[in-house]
Scaffold this motif. Sequence first.
Motif, mmCIF file in Angstrom:
data_model
loop_
_atom_site.group_PDB
_atom_site.id
_atom_site.type_symbol
_atom_site.label_atom_id
_atom_site.label_comp_id
_atom_site.label_asym_id
_atom_site.label_seq_id
_atom_site.Cartn_x
_atom_site.Cartn_y
_atom_site.Cartn_z
ATOM 1 N N ASP A 14 13.070 10.649 5.606
ATOM 2 C CA ASP A 14 12.027 11.397 4.886
ATOM 3 C C ASP A 14 12.008 11.134 3.383
ATOM 4 N N ASP A 15 12.824 10.217 2.866
ATOM 5 C CA ASP A 15 12.721 9.823 1.465
ATOM 6 C C ASP A 15 11.501 8.924 1.284
ATOM 7 N N LEU A 16 10.831 9.070 0.156
ATOM 8 C CA LEU A 16 9.721 8.189 -0.198
ATOM 9 C C LEU A 16 10.306 7.008 -0.953
ATOM 10 N N VAL A 17 10.188 5.824 -0.356
ATOM 11 C CA VAL A 17 10.787 4.626 -0.937
ATOM 12 C C VAL A 17 9.771 3.497 -1.002
ATOM 13 N N GLU A 18 10.066 2.542 -1.879
ATOM 14 C CA GLU A 18 9.326 1.283 -1.930
ATOM 15 C C GLU A 18 10.339 0.166 -1.733
ATOM 16 N N VAL A 19 10.143 -0.604 -0.670
ATOM 17 C CA VAL A 19 11.052 -1.689 -0.314
ATOM 18 C C VAL A 19 10.225 -2.911 0.025
ATOM 19 N N ALA A 20 10.519 -4.023 -0.582
ATOM 20 C CA ALA A 20 9.846 -5.294 -0.289
ATOM 21 C C ALA A 20 8.323 -5.151 -0.346
ATOM 22 N N GLY A 21 7.839 -4.400 -1.326
ATOM 23 C CA GLY A 21 6.401 -4.229 -1.495
ATOM 24 C C GLY A 21 5.768 -3.211 -0.571
ATOM 25 N N GLN A 22 6.552 -2.533 0.239
ATOM 26 C CA GLN A 22 6.044 -1.522 1.172
ATOM 27 C C GLN A 22 6.440 -0.138 0.662
ATOM 28 N N LEU A 23 5.459 0.765 0.561
ATOM 29 C CA LEU A 23 5.695 2.125 0.114
ATOM 30 C C LEU A 23 5.523 3.054 1.299
ATOM 31 N N GLY A 24 6.519 3.903 1.547
ATOM 32 C CA GLY A 24 6.389 4.823 2.664
ATOM 33 C C GLY A 24 7.577 5.745 2.799
ATOM 34 N N LEU A 25 7.470 6.647 3.776
ATOM 35 C CA LEU A 25 8.534 7.588 4.091
ATOM 36 C C LEU A 25 9.461 6.960 5.118
ATOM 37 N N ARG A 32 18.698 -3.156 13.381
ATOM 38 C CA ARG A 32 18.003 -4.336 12.861
ATOM 39 C C ARG A 32 16.968 -4.050 11.790
ATOM 40 N N THR A 33 16.311 -2.889 11.852
ATOM 41 C CA THR A 33 15.190 -2.634 10.954
ATOM 42 C C THR A 33 15.243 -1.235 10.343
ATOM 43 N N THR A 34 14.512 -1.106 9.248
ATOM 44 C CA THR A 34 14.218 0.195 8.657
ATOM 45 C C THR A 34 12.740 0.440 8.890
ATOM 46 N N ILE A 35 12.399 1.589 9.444
ATOM 47 C CA ILE A 35 11.013 1.895 9.801
ATOM 48 C C ILE A 35 10.459 2.882 8.786
ATOM 49 N N LEU A 36 9.356 2.483 8.162
ATOM 50 C CA LEU A 36 8.672 3.306 7.167
ATOM 51 C C LEU A 36 7.334 3.772 7.713
ATOM 52 N N LEU A 37 6.934 4.979 7.329
ATOM 53 C CA LEU A 37 5.590 5.479 7.604
ATOM 54 C C LEU A 37 4.844 5.413 6.280
ATOM 55 N N THR A 38 3.866 4.502 6.192
ATOM 56 C CA THR A 38 3.130 4.336 4.941
ATOM 57 C C THR A 38 2.280 5.565 4.680
ATOM 58 N N LEU A 39 1.793 5.702 3.459
ATOM 59 C CA LEU A 39 1.016 6.879 3.086
ATOM 60 C C LEU A 39 -0.333 6.945 3.785
ATOM 61 N N ASP A 40 -0.780 5.818 4.349
ATOM 62 C CA ASP A 40 -2.023 5.838 5.122
ATOM 63 C C ASP A 40 -1.757 5.934 6.628
ATOM 64 N N GLY A 41 -0.507 6.215 7.027
ATOM 65 C CA GLY A 41 -0.199 6.516 8.418
ATOM 66 C C GLY A 41 0.250 5.367 9.292
ATOM 67 N N ASN A 42 0.522 4.216 8.718
ATOM 68 C CA ASN A 42 0.973 3.068 9.502
ATOM 69 C C ASN A 42 2.492 2.994 9.524
ATOM 70 N N HIS A 43 3.039 2.554 10.646
ATOM 71 C CA HIS A 43 4.474 2.305 10.743
ATOM 72 C C HIS A 43 4.743 0.851 10.358
#
Length: 83
Positions: A14-25, A32-43
């Motif tokens: 639930d932290d808001l982070v920016e990683v490799a040009g991707q901004l999301g929760l 293997r991966t870190t999964i982010l939920l972008t601010l427009d609702g995409n995983h």
Amino acid sequence: ASIFLSVQQPFRVDDLVEVAGQLGLVQRTTFRTTILLTLDGNHVQVPNSTVYKSVIRNFTSNPSRREHFDVGIGYDVPMAHAQ
């Protein structure tokens, strides 16, 4: 990379982070991966090797942070009113 991320813990769920040009929760971190939920609702799945090598901006870690934004004031607005 997953082991180093587990040890360092640069972010939490639930932290808001920016990683490799991707901004999301952060939703979760797997082996293997870190999964982010972008601010427009995409995983977005970012490989942990990319996360480990990238600059990580964690917007949630410090509640007292400085932001920059421009404020426009019309020429016809009195200075005292604008302040």
